[in-house]
Write a protein that holds these residues in place. Structure first.
Motif, mmCIF file in Angstrom:
data_model
loop_
_atom_site.group_PDB
_atom_site.id
_atom_site.type_symbol
_atom_site.label_atom_id
_atom_site.label_comp_id
_atom_site.label_asym_id
_atom_site.label_seq_id
_atom_site.Cartn_x
_atom_site.Cartn_y
_atom_site.Cartn_z
ATOM 1 N N LEU A 147 0.812 -1.217 0.000
ATOM 2 C CA LEU A 147 0.000 0.000 0.000
ATOM 3 C C LEU A 147 0.846 1.268 0.000
ATOM 4 C CD1 LEU A 147 -2.676 -1.020 2.678
ATOM 5 C CD2 LEU A 147 -2.979 -0.993 0.190
ATOM 6 N N LYS A 148 2.158 1.147 0.180
ATOM 7 C CA LYS A 148 3.006 2.334 0.262
ATOM 8 C C LYS A 148 2.993 3.091 -1.066
ATOM 9 C CE LYS A 148 6.834 0.377 1.605
ATOM 10 N NZ LYS A 148 8.237 0.229 2.067
ATOM 11 N N THR A 149 2.763 4.400 -0.966
ATOM 12 C CA THR A 149 2.729 5.261 -2.148
ATOM 13 C C THR A 149 3.422 6.573 -1.817
ATOM 14 O OG1 THR A 149 0.583 4.342 -2.790
ATOM 15 C CG2 THR A 149 1.249 6.408 -3.828
ATOM 16 N N HIS A 150 4.402 6.950 -2.605
ATOM 17 C CA HIS A 150 5.092 8.222 -2.382
ATOM 18 C C HIS A 150 4.323 9.346 -3.060
ATOM 19 C CE1 HIS A 150 8.887 6.821 -0.502
ATOM 20 N NE2 HIS A 150 8.543 5.690 -1.084
ATOM 21 N N VAL A 151 4.125 10.441 -2.316
ATOM 22 C CA VAL A 151 3.400 11.602 -2.830
ATOM 23 C C VAL A 151 4.295 12.829 -2.717
ATOM 24 C CG1 VAL A 151 1.153 10.619 -2.230
ATOM 25 C CG2 VAL A 151 2.332 12.108 -0.589
ATOM 26 N N ILE A 152 3.882 13.924 -3.372
ATOM 27 C CA ILE A 152 4.667 15.161 -3.337
ATOM 28 C C ILE A 152 4.786 15.656 -1.899
ATOM 29 C CG2 ILE A 152 4.732 17.572 -4.085
ATOM 30 C CD1 ILE A 152 3.256 16.694 -6.616
ATOM 31 N N ASP A 153 5.985 16.058 -1.530
ATOM 32 C CA ASP A 153 6.215 16.538 -0.171
ATOM 33 C C ASP A 153 5.416 17.814 0.082
ATOM 34 O OD1 ASP A 153 7.260 16.484 2.346
ATOM 35 O OD2 ASP A 153 9.358 16.679 1.741
ATOM 36 N N ARG A 154 5.059 18.052 1.343
ATOM 37 C CA ARG A 154 4.298 19.254 1.662
ATOM 38 C C ARG A 154 5.234 20.465 1.725
ATOM 39 N NH1 ARG A 154 2.919 17.720 7.819
ATOM 40 N NH2 ARG A 154 4.810 18.459 8.830
ATOM 41 N N PRO A 155 4.708 21.675 1.559
ATOM 42 C CA PRO A 155 5.552 22.879 1.580
ATOM 43 C C PRO A 155 6.245 23.063 2.929
ATOM 44 C CG PRO A 155 3.386 23.367 0.656
ATOM 45 C CD PRO A 155 3.310 21.984 1.226
ATOM 46 N N GLY A 156 7.544 23.377 2.885
ATOM 47 C CA GLY A 156 8.284 23.705 4.098
ATOM 48 C C GLY A 156 8.408 22.583 5.096
ATOM 49 N N HIS A 157 8.374 21.343 4.624
ATOM 50 C CA HIS A 157 8.393 20.192 5.526
ATOM 51 C C HIS A 157 9.737 20.107 6.246
ATOM 52 C CE1 HIS A 157 6.966 15.722 5.941
ATOM 53 N NE2 HIS A 157 7.119 16.335 7.098
ATOM 54 N N ASP A 158 9.722 20.218 7.570
ATOM 55 C CA ASP A 158 10.962 20.120 8.349
ATOM 56 C C ASP A 158 11.580 18.733 8.165
ATOM 57 O OD1 ASP A 158 10.712 22.699 9.304
ATOM 58 O OD2 ASP A 158 9.680 22.093 11.140
ATOM 59 N N ARG A 159 12.911 18.729 8.016
ATOM 60 C CA ARG A 159 13.582 17.479 7.667
ATOM 61 C C ARG A 159 13.871 16.596 8.885
ATOM 62 N NH1 ARG A 159 13.562 14.371 3.217
ATOM 63 N NH2 ARG A 159 15.514 13.229 2.951
ATOM 64 N N ARG A 160 14.246 17.215 9.991
ATOM 65 C CA ARG A 160 14.646 16.394 11.142
ATOM 66 C C ARG A 160 14.356 17.126 12.440
ATOM 67 N NH1 ARG A 160 20.232 16.315 13.552
ATOM 68 N NH2 ARG A 160 20.152 14.738 15.208
ATOM 69 N N TYR A 161 13.795 16.373 13.399
ATOM 70 C CA TYR A 161 13.676 16.825 14.781
ATOM 71 C C TYR A 161 14.398 15.825 15.671
ATOM 72 C CZ TYR A 161 9.431 19.231 13.006
ATOM 73 O OH TYR A 161 8.530 19.987 12.293
ATOM 74 N N ALA A 162 15.019 16.315 16.712
ATOM 75 C CA ALA A 162 15.619 15.448 17.734
ATOM 76 C C ALA A 162 15.680 16.236 19.032
ATOM 77 C CB ALA A 162 17.021 14.998 17.319
ATOM 78 N N ILE A 163 15.618 15.525 20.154
ATOM 79 C CA ILE A 163 15.549 16.187 21.465
ATOM 80 C C ILE A 163 16.666 15.722 22.379
ATOM 81 C CG2 ILE A 163 14.215 16.103 23.613
ATOM 82 C CD1 ILE A 163 12.095 17.369 22.310
ATOM 83 N N ASP A 164 17.300 16.683 23.010
ATOM 84 C CA ASP A 164 18.271 16.416 24.069
ATOM 85 C C ASP A 164 17.527 16.482 25.402
ATOM 86 O OD1 ASP A 164 20.215 16.474 26.038
ATOM 87 O OD2 ASP A 164 21.528 17.878 24.976
#
Length: 357
Positions: free
Chosen positions: A294-311
């Motif tokens: 069922l996996k389907t790649h679609v156009i990325d959304r505008p301004g999509h943040d690439r990475r989050y990580a927390i210290d």
């Protein structure tokens, strides 16, 4: 004994917090204020005994002030917010109105009840925020921490950043006892099915596509909601006034890996329980096919943040916070909950848009 006003207590994280607090602090008064918008669900807390539930808006200053006085509230735990990035891209004004003006209304009411009247009563305003206020990280950047500069990239995160600043200002300008926690991506029971994990679970059960933004390699720190509400509890009870604490799950994973884990877990669940094929005949797993089809790649959304990580160093050191389990265990618990609570998600499924975080 404390008297809590929990805003947004019928939403995803709020409902899990209310459930946790009722069990851990059975003698406390809990007043839930929720507008029951599309993401609020009274059924998420209906079985909890001893709650005072009020359907209303945090922007209603008279209502908020009346609740604080009538119930002698000494703790506000503020979850209520518009929180979906994709919705903020098509309707930013609602996010500013609820997240900024709503928070300001609560702060003004708290200041009037706790400071202006000179009662001197101990109090606390706990504001729940997001790591999205910090913007995005490069692949080798250090994780977000409490001193990271704000750089919001969506109308949603900008509105949350503004509310964070208001909370800070009311502490420094007026002496209001406040604490803010910034969390990473939550998942778990009672999550509205337009976020990635519940949306993809339900799509898999119904044989609908699993839409993956871009290459699917956007990285998030995945936080089980049960761990998050324990972190909120620790900050509410033991956090230093005026401070912020970053609460994460310690599970930095790309979306594609999360989706692959989900697909494999659904396949395994169907293989172990033949009744699932009868309940969900449109699922690929019911027909002997892999859910991953069922996996389907679609156009990325505008301004999509690439990475989050927390210290999480500050929360661990000052509060004793730590996630209880890793992603694999908590995801299995989450999938099991959605399989066992079909009536809950079927009742609200029509409210969800085919979008996600």
């Amino acid at each position: 004994m404390n008297n809590l006003l929990v805003t947004g207590g019928a939403g995803f994280i709020g409902a899990n917090f209310v459930r946790h607090w009722r069990t851990a602090h059975p003698n406390d008064l809990i007043v839930v204020l929720d507008a029951l918008t599309y993401a609020g669900n009274r059924a998420s807390i209906d079985d909890i005994e001893g709650l005072v539930f009020v359907e209303g808006d945090i922007r209603d200053a008279d209502l908020v002030s009346r609740l604080l006085g009538d119930h002698a509230i000494d703790r506000i735990v503020h979850f209520a917010a518009e929180s979906h990035v994709d919705r903020s891209l098509t309707g930013p004004a609602a996010f500013v109105d609820t997240n900024v003006r709503g928070t300001l209304t609560l702060l003004d009411a708290a200041k009037a009840a706790w400071l202006n009247k000179g009662s001197g009563q101990p109090h606390r305003f706990h504001h729940i925020s997001t790591d999205e206020v910090f913007g995005t990280l490069g692949p080798n950047d250090p994780p977000f921490r409490e001193t990271t500069a704000y750089a919001p990239n969506s109308p949603y995160s900008a509105s949350k950043a503004a509310s964070d600043h208001l909370v800070r200002a009311y502490h420094h300008s007026f002496g209001l006892d406040v604490v803010t926690t910034n969390c990473s991506n939550n998942y778990g029971p009672y999550q509205f099915p337009e976020k990635l994990i519940p949306l993809f679970i339900l799509n898999a059960l119904h044989g609908r596509n699993l839409p993956i933004y871009g290459d699917g390699m956007q990285v998030r720190d995945w936080l089980y909601v049960g761990d998050h509400v324990r972190g909120i509890e620790l900050a509410l009870q033991n956090g230093k006034t005026g401070e912020t604490y970053c609460i994460g799950g310690g599970q930095e994973l790309p979306n594609l890996q999360v989706i692959e884990t989900l697909c494999a877990a659904v396949d395994d669940a169907f293989a172990k329980d033949g009744r699932l094929a009868e309940r969900f005949p449109d699922a690929p797993a019911a027909k002997g096919k892999p859910t991953a089809s069922l996996k389907t790649h679609v156009i990325d959304r505008p301004g999509h943040d690439r990475r989050y990580a927390i210290d999480e160093t500050k929360a661990k050191t000052e509060l004793g916070y730590a996630a209880a389990h890793g992603f694999d265990q908590h995801f299995q618990d989450t999938l099991r909950w959605y399989l066992e609570n079909e009536s809950w998600w079927r009742a609200i499924q029509g409210r969800a848009k085919p979008v996600r975080d």
